[in-house]
Design a protein around this motif. Structure first.
Motif, PDB file in Angstrom:
ATOM      1  N   VAL A 178     -95.716 -50.084 -21.900  1.00  0.00           N
ATOM      2  CA  VAL A 178     -95.821 -50.276 -20.459  1.00  0.00           C
ATOM      3  C   VAL A 178     -95.345 -49.035 -19.703  1.00  0.00           C
ATOM      4  N   PRO A 179     -96.192 -48.388 -18.901  1.00  0.00           N
ATOM      5  CA  PRO A 179     -95.709 -47.349 -17.986  1.00  0.00           C
ATOM      6  C   PRO A 179     -95.085 -47.997 -16.759  1.00  0.00           C
ATOM      7  N   TYR A 180     -94.103 -47.324 -16.169  1.00  0.00           N
ATOM      8  CA  TYR A 180     -93.472 -47.887 -14.972  1.00  0.00           C
ATOM      9  C   TYR A 180     -92.944 -46.777 -14.073  1.00  0.00           C
ATOM     10  N   SER A 181     -92.783 -47.117 -12.811  1.00  0.00           N
ATOM     11  CA  SER A 181     -92.245 -46.216 -11.775  1.00  0.00           C
ATOM     12  C   SER A 181     -92.912 -44.843 -11.740  1.00  0.00           C
ATOM     13  N   PRO A 182     -94.252 -44.759 -11.817  1.00  0.00           N
ATOM     14  CA  PRO A 182     -94.872 -43.435 -11.699  1.00  0.00           C
ATOM     15  C   PRO A 182     -94.649 -42.853 -10.306  1.00  0.00           C
ATOM     16  N   LEU A 183     -94.366 -41.564 -10.256  1.00  0.00           N
ATOM     17  CA  LEU A 183     -94.214 -40.776  -9.032  1.00  0.00           C
ATOM     18  C   LEU A 183     -92.950 -41.069  -8.232  1.00  0.00           C
ATOM     19  N   GLN A 184     -92.198 -42.097  -8.585  1.00  0.00           N
ATOM     20  CA  GLN A 184     -91.053 -42.458  -7.755  1.00  0.00           C
ATOM     21  C   GLN A 184     -89.809 -42.846  -8.560  1.00  0.00           C
ATOM     22  N   HIS A 185     -89.756 -42.460  -9.809  1.00  0.00           N
ATOM     23  CA  HIS A 185     -88.610 -42.865 -10.623  1.00  0.00           C
ATOM     24  C   HIS A 185     -87.326 -42.241 -10.087  1.00  0.00           C
ATOM     25  N   VAL A 186     -86.234 -42.979 -10.179  1.00  0.00           N
ATOM     26  CA  VAL A 186     -84.953 -42.556  -9.609  1.00  0.00           C
ATOM     27  C   VAL A 186     -84.417 -41.272 -10.243  1.00  0.00           C
ATOM     28  N   HIS A 187     -84.872 -40.933 -11.450  1.00  0.00           N
ATOM     29  CA  HIS A 187     -84.373 -39.735 -12.112  1.00  0.00           C
ATOM     30  C   HIS A 187     -85.099 -38.456 -11.687  1.00  0.00           C
ATOM     31  N   MET A 188     -86.178 -38.571 -10.937  1.00  0.00           N
ATOM     32  CA  MET A 188     -86.937 -37.370 -10.571  1.00  0.00           C
ATOM     33  C   MET A 188     -86.141 -36.364  -9.740  1.00  0.00           C
ATOM     34  N   PRO A 189     -85.364 -36.791  -8.737  1.00  0.00           N
ATOM     35  CA  PRO A 189     -84.645 -35.790  -7.929  1.00  0.00           C
ATOM     36  C   PRO A 189     -83.681 -34.940  -8.742  1.00  0.00           C
ATOM     37  N   GLU A 190     -82.940 -35.547  -9.667  1.00  0.00           N
ATOM     38  CA  GLU A 190     -81.983 -34.733 -10.429  1.00  0.00           C
ATOM     39  C   GLU A 190     -82.706 -33.802 -11.397  1.00  0.00           C
ATOM     40  N   MET A 191     -83.860 -34.225 -11.926  1.00  0.00           N
ATOM     41  CA  MET A 191     -84.624 -33.334 -12.788  1.00  0.00           C
ATOM     42  C   MET A 191     -85.166 -32.155 -11.992  1.00  0.00           C
ATOM     43  N   ALA A 192     -85.714 -32.428 -10.816  1.00  0.00           N
ATOM     44  CA  ALA A 192     -86.261 -31.344  -9.994  1.00  0.00           C
ATOM     45  C   ALA A 192     -85.171 -30.354  -9.603  1.00  0.00           C
ATOM     46  N   ARG A 193     -84.033 -30.866  -9.202  1.00  0.00           N
ATOM     47  CA  ARG A 193     -82.955 -29.964  -8.758  1.00  0.00           C
ATOM     48  C   ARG A 193     -82.432 -29.112  -9.908  1.00  0.00           C
ATOM     49  N   THR A 194     -82.335 -29.695 -11.098  1.00  0.00           N
ATOM     50  CA  THR A 194     -81.846 -28.936 -12.243  1.00  0.00           C
ATOM     51  C   THR A 194     -82.869 -27.903 -12.687  1.00  0.00           C
ATOM     52  N   ILE A 195     -84.143 -28.265 -12.670  1.00  0.00           N
ATOM     53  CA  ILE A 195     -85.196 -27.289 -12.983  1.00  0.00           C
ATOM     54  C   ILE A 195     -85.090 -26.087 -12.059  1.00  0.00           C
ATOM     55  N   GLU A 196     -84.848 -26.334 -10.787  1.00  0.00           N
ATOM     56  CA  GLU A 196     -84.745 -25.233  -9.830  1.00  0.00           C
ATOM     57  C   GLU A 196     -83.496 -24.393 -10.072  1.00  0.00           C
ATOM     58  N   GLN A 197     -82.390 -25.026 -10.426  1.00  0.00           N
ATOM     59  CA  GLN A 197     -81.173 -24.263 -10.704  1.00  0.00           C
ATOM     60  C   GLN A 197     -81.323 -23.411 -11.952  1.00  0.00           C
ATOM     61  N   LEU A 198     -81.970 -23.948 -12.970  1.00  0.00           N
ATOM     62  CA  LEU A 198     -82.127 -23.208 -14.220  1.00  0.00           C
ATOM     63  C   LEU A 198     -83.105 -22.046 -14.079  1.00  0.00           C
ATOM     64  N   SER A 199     -84.122 -22.224 -13.244  1.00  0.00           N
ATOM     65  CA  SER A 199     -85.187 -21.231 -13.155  1.00  0.00           C
ATOM     66  C   SER A 199     -85.069 -20.293 -11.968  1.00  0.00           C
ATOM     67  N   ALA A 255     -73.534 -31.600 -20.334  1.00  0.00           N
ATOM     68  CA  ALA A 255     -72.451 -30.993 -21.096  1.00  0.00           C
ATOM     69  C   ALA A 255     -72.909 -29.884 -22.033  1.00  0.00           C
ATOM     70  N   ASP A 256     -74.100 -29.985 -22.581  1.00  0.00           N
ATOM     71  CA  ASP A 256     -74.559 -28.967 -23.516  1.00  0.00           C
ATOM     72  C   ASP A 256     -75.076 -27.727 -22.813  1.00  0.00           C
ATOM     73  N   ILE A 257     -75.412 -27.851 -21.544  1.00  0.00           N
ATOM     74  CA  ILE A 257     -75.994 -26.743 -20.786  1.00  0.00           C
ATOM     75  C   ILE A 257     -74.961 -26.061 -19.902  1.00  0.00           C
ATOM     76  N   TRP A 258     -74.125 -26.849 -19.221  1.00  0.00           N
ATOM     77  CA  TRP A 258     -73.158 -26.295 -18.283  1.00  0.00           C
ATOM     78  C   TRP A 258     -71.738 -26.794 -18.566  1.00  0.00           C
ATOM     79  N   PRO A 259     -71.210 -26.588 -19.777  1.00  0.00           N
ATOM     80  CA  PRO A 259     -69.854 -27.089 -20.059  1.00  0.00           C
ATOM     81  C   PRO A 259     -68.788 -26.484 -19.157  1.00  0.00           C
ATOM     82  N   ALA A 260     -68.966 -25.224 -18.750  1.00  0.00           N
ATOM     83  CA  ALA A 260     -67.949 -24.574 -17.914  1.00  0.00           C
ATOM     84  C   ALA A 260     -67.852 -25.207 -16.537  1.00  0.00           C
ATOM     85  N   ARG A 261     -68.934 -25.844 -16.068  1.00  0.00           N
ATOM     86  CA  ARG A 261     -68.904 -26.507 -14.764  1.00  0.00           C
ATOM     87  C   ARG A 261     -68.132 -27.826 -14.817  1.00  0.00           C
ATOM     88  N   ILE A 262     -67.882 -28.318 -16.009  1.00  0.00           N
ATOM     89  CA  ILE A 262     -67.241 -29.626 -16.183  1.00  0.00           C
ATOM     90  C   ILE A 262     -65.759 -29.489 -16.498  1.00  0.00           C
TER      91      ILE A 262
END
Length: 325
Positions: A184-205, A113-120
Motif C-alpha cells: 500500500v502506498p500512502y501520503s504521497p506528496l505530503q508525508h510529514v518527513h518531507m520537510p526534514e529531508m528537504a532541509r537536510t538535503i539542502e544543508q548537505l549540498s 548521529a552518523d552524519i553530524w555527531p559533532a552537532r550533538i
C-alpha cells in the motif's frame, strides 16, 4: 558511572525498543517509565520477557511536573504530543525526542548521529530523525556532500514494515487481515518527513531540494525500511561507493556494500546499509539505504544520540548483531 534514564511512551514500539536497548546498556539505568493507557502496570505485564531487574518497575502516568531525578529522558510520543510537555522539563535533564515535534526546531539539535555527531555532543536537547529520513539521508549524504548528484529533483521510493505505524490505534490498515499479502502506498506528496529531508538535503549540498518526491509504501513485514532513491548525476558506481566509504570511514554503524542491501541485514540492530548503482551516460544515480525502523530509525539512533549527549562511546549498548534469520 550510572546514568539515570526515563522513558515516556514506553508501551509503544519505539519506547519498548528503547527499553530493550537500555536494559543492556553498560551505563544507563532505567528508573522511570511513563505512559497513558498502560499507567499502573508493571513492566513485566506489558513486556513479559523484560529482564528481572526491571520487571517490577511500575509505569506511571505521564506528568512532566512529577519526574524523579533523571539525567536523560527518552520521549517516544506521537507527533504533536510532546512539544508542550517537554518544554516544561528542566534544562539539566537531557532529552532525546524520538517523536516528530522538534526536528529542526530552535534549540534542538537534529540527531543524524552518523552524519553530524559533532552537532550533538554536549547538547541537552536532541530531536531524533524520522525513520524514513534515517534510511534515505544516510544513503544520500556522501553523494550530496561530494557534489556527485544534483540536490533538486530527487525521487525517494520507500518500503516499510507495519511497526512504523506504532502499537496503538484502531486503524484496520495495520491489522493482519488487511496488511498481509498487501502492498500500500500512502501520503504521497505530503508525508510529514518531507520537510526534514528537504532541509537536510539542502544543508548537505548547499543547493535547493526543489522537486523532492517521496512516496512510502507499507509492506507486510514487521520491521525494516528500504529506500531506493533516484537522482541526477554523472558519477560512476565506483565513485559513489568510494565517496561513501570515505564519508563513513571510522563510523561504527554504517556499512557500505556493493550488493543491494536487504532489510533483514539490519533487523534488531542500529546498523544502516548503503549501496549505489550509477549510469553516467544516462545521468542517473541510484542510492539505496536500509535500516531497522525501530533501530536506527528510532530507538537505536536515540540511544546513540544519548551516548553522544553523555560523553559516552557511541557504540555503548548498541553492539549487538542483527537478528538472523
Amino acid at each position: 558511572m550510572t546514568i539515570r534514564v526515563g522513558i515516556v511512551g514506553i508501551s509503544g514500539f519505539g519506547g519498548g525498543e528503547a527499553m530493550r536497548l537500555i536494559a543492556g546498556h553498560p551505563s544507563f539505568e532505567l528508573i522511570y517509565a511513563a505512559g497513558e493507557g498502560s499507567a499502573g502496570s508493571r513492566l513485566e505485564e506489558r513486556f513479559p520477557g523484560v529482564p528481572a531487574k526491571l520487571a517490577g518497575l511500575v509505569i506511571e502516568k505521564w506528568d512532566p511536573a512529577a519526574l524523579p531525578k533523571l539525567d536523560v529522558l527518552f520521549a517516544s510520543l506521537p507527533t504533536g504530543a510532546s512539544a508542550g510537555a517537554l518544554a516544561r522539563i528542566p534544562q539539566d535533564i537531557r532529552i532525546v525526542d524520538i517523536g516528530g515535534d522538534h526536528r529542526y526546531a530552535e534549540g534542538w539539535a537534529y540527531g543524524l548521529a552518523d552524519i553530524w555527531p559533532a552537532r550533538i555532543s554536549g547538547q541537552t536537547r536532541v530531536a531524533n530523525p524520522g525513520c524514513f529520513p534515517a534510511a534515505a539521508l544516510t544513503a544520500l549524504a556522501p553523494l550530496l556532500a561530494n557534489g556527485l548528484i544534483e540536490p533538486g529533483g530527487i525521487v525517494i521510493d520507500a518500503k516499510t514494515g507495519i511497526s512504523g505505524a506504532g502499537r496503538g490505534g484502531a486503524d484496520s490498515r495495520f491489522g493482519y487481515a488487511e496488511s498481509n499479502e498487501n502492498l500500500v502506498p500512502y501520503s504521497p506528496l505530503q508525508h510529514v518527513h518531507m520537510p526534514e529531508m528537504a532541509r537536510t538535503i539542502e544543508q548537505l549540498s548547499g543547493g535547493s531540494a526543489a522537486g523532492l518526491v517521496f512516496t512510502p509504501h507499507l509492506v507486510p513485514m514487521t520491521r525494516g525500511i528500504l529506500t531506493t532513491i533516484y537522482a541526477r548525476g554523472r558519477a560512476t558506481t565506483g565513485a559513489c561507493l568510494d565517496a561513501a566509504r570515505r564519508f563513513y570511514a571510522g563510523r561504527a554503524f554504517v556499512r557500505v556494500t556493493e550488493k543491494p542491501p536487504q532489510t533483514k541485514w539490519a533487523t534488531g540492530s542500529n546498523l544502516a546499509f548503503v549501496s549505489y548503482a550509477a549510469d553516467p551516460e544516462r545521468d542517473l544515480v541510484i542510492a539505496m539505504g536500509v535500516v531497522d525502523n525501530l533501530g536506527k530509525g528510532a530507538a537505536g539512533q536515540a540511544v546513540q544520540n544519548a551516548n553522544l549527549l553523555c560523553g559516552l562511546p557511541e557504540t555503548a549498548g548498541l553492539e549487538g548483531a542483527p537478528v538472523w534469520p
